[in-house]
Design a protein around this motif. Structure first.
Motif, PDB file in Angstrom:
ATOM      1  N   LEU A 132       0.780  -1.115   0.032  1.00 61.13           N
ATOM      2  CA  LEU A 132       0.142   0.075   0.061  1.00 61.13           C
ATOM      3  C   LEU A 132       1.048   1.240   0.081  1.00 61.13           C
ATOM      4  N   SER A 133       0.335   2.087  -0.552  1.00 63.18           N
ATOM      5  CA  SER A 133       1.006   3.565  -0.549  1.00 63.18           C
ATOM      6  C   SER A 133       1.346   4.172   0.850  1.00 63.18           C
ATOM      7  N   PHE A 134       2.070   4.882   1.391  1.00 66.94           N
ATOM      8  CA  PHE A 134       2.192   5.598   2.578  1.00 66.94           C
ATOM      9  C   PHE A 134       1.085   6.115   3.006  1.00 66.94           C
ATOM     10  N   GLY A 135       0.243   6.971   1.974  1.00 63.51           N
ATOM     11  CA  GLY A 135      -1.130   7.454   2.387  1.00 63.51           C
ATOM     12  C   GLY A 135      -2.368   6.603   2.709  1.00 63.51           C
ATOM     13  N   GLU A 136      -2.176   5.349   1.501  1.00 64.31           N
ATOM     14  CA  GLU A 136      -3.155   4.588   1.777  1.00 64.31           C
ATOM     15  C   GLU A 136      -2.962   3.749   3.235  1.00 64.31           C
ATOM     16  N   LYS A 137      -1.641   3.630   3.699  1.00 56.90           N
ATOM     17  CA  LYS A 137      -1.548   3.198   5.064  1.00 56.90           C
ATOM     18  C   LYS A 137      -2.063   3.807   6.071  1.00 56.90           C
ATOM     19  N   GLN A 138      -1.828   5.268   5.892  1.00 63.39           N
ATOM     20  CA  GLN A 138      -2.287   6.178   7.088  1.00 63.39           C
ATOM     21  C   GLN A 138      -3.865   6.277   7.131  1.00 63.39           C
ATOM     22  N   HIS A 139      -4.311   6.495   6.039  1.00 63.30           N
ATOM     23  CA  HIS A 139      -5.860   6.189   6.002  1.00 63.30           C
ATOM     24  C   HIS A 139      -6.325   5.135   6.460  1.00 63.30           C
ATOM     25  N   LEU A 140      -5.735   3.707   6.310  1.00 67.59           N
ATOM     26  CA  LEU A 140      -6.298   2.628   6.854  1.00 67.59           C
ATOM     27  C   LEU A 140      -6.137   2.451   8.199  1.00 67.59           C
ATOM     28  N   TYR A 141      -5.036   3.056   8.755  1.00 68.57           N
ATOM     29  CA  TYR A 141      -4.792   2.845  10.274  1.00 68.57           C
ATOM     30  C   TYR A 141      -5.422   3.943  11.024  1.00 68.57           C
ATOM     31  N   PHE A 142      -5.889   5.081  10.340  1.00 69.61           N
ATOM     32  CA  PHE A 142      -6.917   5.841  10.797  1.00 69.61           C
ATOM     33  C   PHE A 142      -8.342   5.131  11.189  1.00 69.61           C
ATOM     34  N   LEU A 143      -8.652   4.725   9.995  1.00 75.45           N
ATOM     35  CA  LEU A 143     -10.066   4.019  10.077  1.00 75.45           C
ATOM     36  C   LEU A 143      -9.937   2.880  11.139  1.00 75.45           C
ATOM     37  N   LEU A 144      -8.930   2.109  11.285  1.00 78.63           N
ATOM     38  CA  LEU A 144      -8.871   1.303  12.416  1.00 78.63           C
ATOM     39  C   LEU A 144      -8.934   1.849  13.643  1.00 78.63           C
ATOM     40  N   SER A 145      -8.334   3.005  13.682  1.00 78.41           N
ATOM     41  CA  SER A 145      -8.410   3.527  15.215  1.00 78.41           C
ATOM     42  C   SER A 145      -9.679   4.129  15.520  1.00 78.41           C
ATOM     43  N   ILE A 146     -10.575   4.674  14.416  1.00 81.35           N
ATOM     44  CA  ILE A 146     -11.948   4.848  14.692  1.00 81.35           C
ATOM     45  C   ILE A 146     -13.248   3.915  14.785  1.00 81.35           C
ATOM     46  N   ILE A 147     -12.747   2.643  14.306  1.00 85.86           N
ATOM     47  CA  ILE A 147     -13.793   1.651  13.912  1.00 85.86           C
ATOM     48  C   ILE A 147     -14.338   1.208  15.049  1.00 85.86           C
ATOM     49  N   GLY A 148     -13.885   1.265  16.075  1.00 83.48           N
ATOM     50  CA  GLY A 148     -14.645   0.965  17.566  1.00 83.48           C
ATOM     51  C   GLY A 148     -15.671   1.900  18.158  1.00 83.48           C
ATOM     52  N   ASN A 149     -15.646   3.110  17.058  1.00 83.52           N
ATOM     53  CA  ASN A 149     -16.478   4.237  17.608  1.00 83.52           C
ATOM     54  C   ASN A 149     -16.172   4.750  18.919  1.00 83.52           C
ATOM     55  N   PRO A 150     -14.920   5.270  19.185  1.00 87.70           N
ATOM     56  CA  PRO A 150     -14.346   5.545  20.417  1.00 87.70           C
ATOM     57  C   PRO A 150     -14.956   6.819  20.686  1.00 87.70           C
ATOM     58  N   ASP A 151     -14.529   7.191  22.253  1.00 84.87           N
ATOM     59  CA  ASP A 151     -15.129   8.521  22.457  1.00 84.87           C
ATOM     60  C   ASP A 151     -13.742   9.050  22.699  1.00 84.87           C
TER      61      ASP A 151
END
Length: 501
Positions: A132-151
């Motif tokens: 994955l490109s660096f930008g794609e990785k960062q977007h993916l990791y951000f999605l993983l960080s919010i995927i639990g619908n955190p507060d």
């Protein structure tokens, strides 16, 4: 309730004091930018909040719980600098896996919307090892960080290395998250990030010489407090039911990932097939039907190969697999999710048992149809049960070793264990009396005794002077006791894991 509370928190590495009596309260709805020079302790502070490291002094609470309490991670998401995901998964599979860890994750509609906005939709079925490109990785990791619908969302320099267009897209996603009334701690050294988020920032914290310096912004915290709702984590019968359902969902997801690893990295399966099919077939093919000696040996040889295979699976699949996950940073990412350590380890154990049961099925089938072995069904069943119990013990031992040692130094301990298994399984002729007397304290001894009993093998026929003990209850009790001890050892090793240091 405050989101985060730090009171007199200190942390040192050797003689170097990194954090000195830090006090911090983070309220619901805040957007805090954390700054500081390289080596000032920003990442260390975040690791303490996440429970990845323990403070030398002081107390930390996240949502009113200890950072080491899984309940503190139910409402928390983070994007770390040094974490890696399993490369044998596809993008979509990884998203589904992390989503299964949380009781109230983002809806499928919101995930699809995010994938389309960030163009991750175009690569959702790409294997991560294909790149994955660096930008794609960062977007993916951000999605993983919010995927639990955190507060609470913690981002550790998430825009570093991004091109300007990708940076703008990323910061817009952060803004959208903040506007939902969520709390964000954003670590950044980039002035552009600060300017883009300035209207939403409540405080700017600068970490220098172990101390926090605070600069307040114009955005009001009091207004935010009325807009944010925290999930009640008090126990109830309904929550208990949800927890059981959540554990089941997490186990299914983790088990599926382990099986995919075997399918997409088939070298271990190939090795097992060689042992369970190729070698026996070669022996059976050259078997002289008129040679009674070879006919007699077919059954003991099958048992010997079957009994030694758990060592290979426990070492190569379990111990080496866990050590590799730790080295690459996958387990570090898992530790900041609500995933129970039991789930991760149980999935490893179940996968190993599935692989071994399939191997035994192939070996037994070949023994019957190619080797002409004839035994009662009860004998096959007793042997299968004994071997599976031994596999369970070896797998748990592999789990513990995978966490106690890393990939660089795990080989020697595993060889020592293998040598111990060889020399403590049977009281061979010429062994020192002391070693023979200590042998009954070895689980490998009781494993070999149980297997030879189940297979109705008289060791004295092959090695004069060696007998099989008839204390079936003692052998079983020893193996069951060893299973319990190794289970707690594996969990303890998981909790004390310091690979992220």
């Amino acid at each position: 309730m405050n989101i985060i509370e730090l009171e007199n928190v200190s942390k040192s590495y050797g003689n170097k004091l990194i954090l000195n009596q830090i006090n911090l309260i983070v309220q619901p709805g805040e957007l805090i930018i954390l700054q500081g020079d390289i080596g000032s302790g920003k990442t260390t502070l975040i690791n303490l909040i996440l429970g990845l490291k323990n403070p030398d002094g002081g107390t930390i609470e996240v949502f009113g719980n200890s950072p080491n309490d899984p309940k503190s991670r139910l409402q928390l998401g983070c994007m770390l600098q040094e974490a890696t995901v399993p490369y044998h998964l596809k993008v979509r599979e990884l998203i589904n896996l992390i989503r299964s860890y949380y009781p109230h994750p983002l809806s499928s509609e919101r995930i699809e919307e995010f994938l389309k906005i960030t163009k991750l939709k175009d690569i959702e079925y790409r294997l991560l090892r294909d790149g994955l490109s660096f930008g794609e990785k960062q977007h993916l990791y951000f999605l993983l960080s919010i995927i639990g619908n955190p507060d609470l969302l913690i981002l550790d320099e998430p825009t570093r290395g991004l091109a300007e267009e990708a940076r703008q897209e990323f910061l817009q996603q952060v803004k959208n998250f903040v506007l939902e009334g969520k709390t964000v701690i954003f670590i950044s050294q980039n002035e552009t990030d600060e300017k883009k988020l300035k209207d939403l920032v409540t405080r700017i914290l600068t970490l220098s010489q172990g101390q926090l310096q605070e600069e307040k912004n114009s955005r009001s915290v009091e207004i935010i407090n009325t807009e944010t709702k925290l999930i009640n984590v008090q126990k109830s019968s309904e929550q208990l039911k949800n927890q059981v359902s959540q554990l089941s969902s997490s186990l299914k997801g983790q088990l599926w990932v382990e099986l995919l690893d075997l399918i997409r990295n088939p070298w271990l399966i190939g090795l097992i097939l060689v042992i369970s099919i190729a070698l026996p077939l070669g022996f059976y093919h050259n078997l002289d039907q008129n040679n009674n000696t070879l006919q007699i040996l077919t059954w003991p040889i099958l048992i010997f190969v079957a009994a030694t295979s758990p060592f290979l699976i426990a070492i190569q699949q379990v111990a080496q697999g866990i050590a590799s996950d730790r080295t690459q940073g996958w387990t570090k990412l898992l530790r900041v999710t609500p995933l129970s350590p039991w789930i991760y380890l149980v999935s490893k154990v179940i996968t190993a048992l599935i692989v071994y049961s399939l191997e035994l099925g192939l070996m037994f089938g070949l023994g019957i149809y190619q080797g002409g072995i004839q035994q009662d069904f009860t004998v096959w069943l007793a042997l299968f049960s004994s071997l599976m119990l031994g596999m369970l013990v070896m797998t748990l031992l592999g789990c513990a070793f995978g966490y106690l040692f890393n990939t660089k130094n795990i080989t020697i301990p595993l060889l020592l264990i293998l040598g111990s298994a060889v020399f403590t399984s049977l009281p061979l002729p010429g062994m020192p009396i002391l070693l023979k007397n200590l042998m009954p304290f070895s689980p490998f001894y009781h494993y070999s005794q149980l297997v030879t009993w189940a297979g109705k093998i008289n060791l004295n026929d092959f090695m004069p002077g060696i007998t099989t003990n008839q204390h079936l209850d003692v052998n079983l009790e020893w193996l069951l006791w060893t299973t319990c001890v190794l289970s707690f050892l594996a969990i303890w090793a998981y909790k004390r894991d310091k690979s992220f240091n």
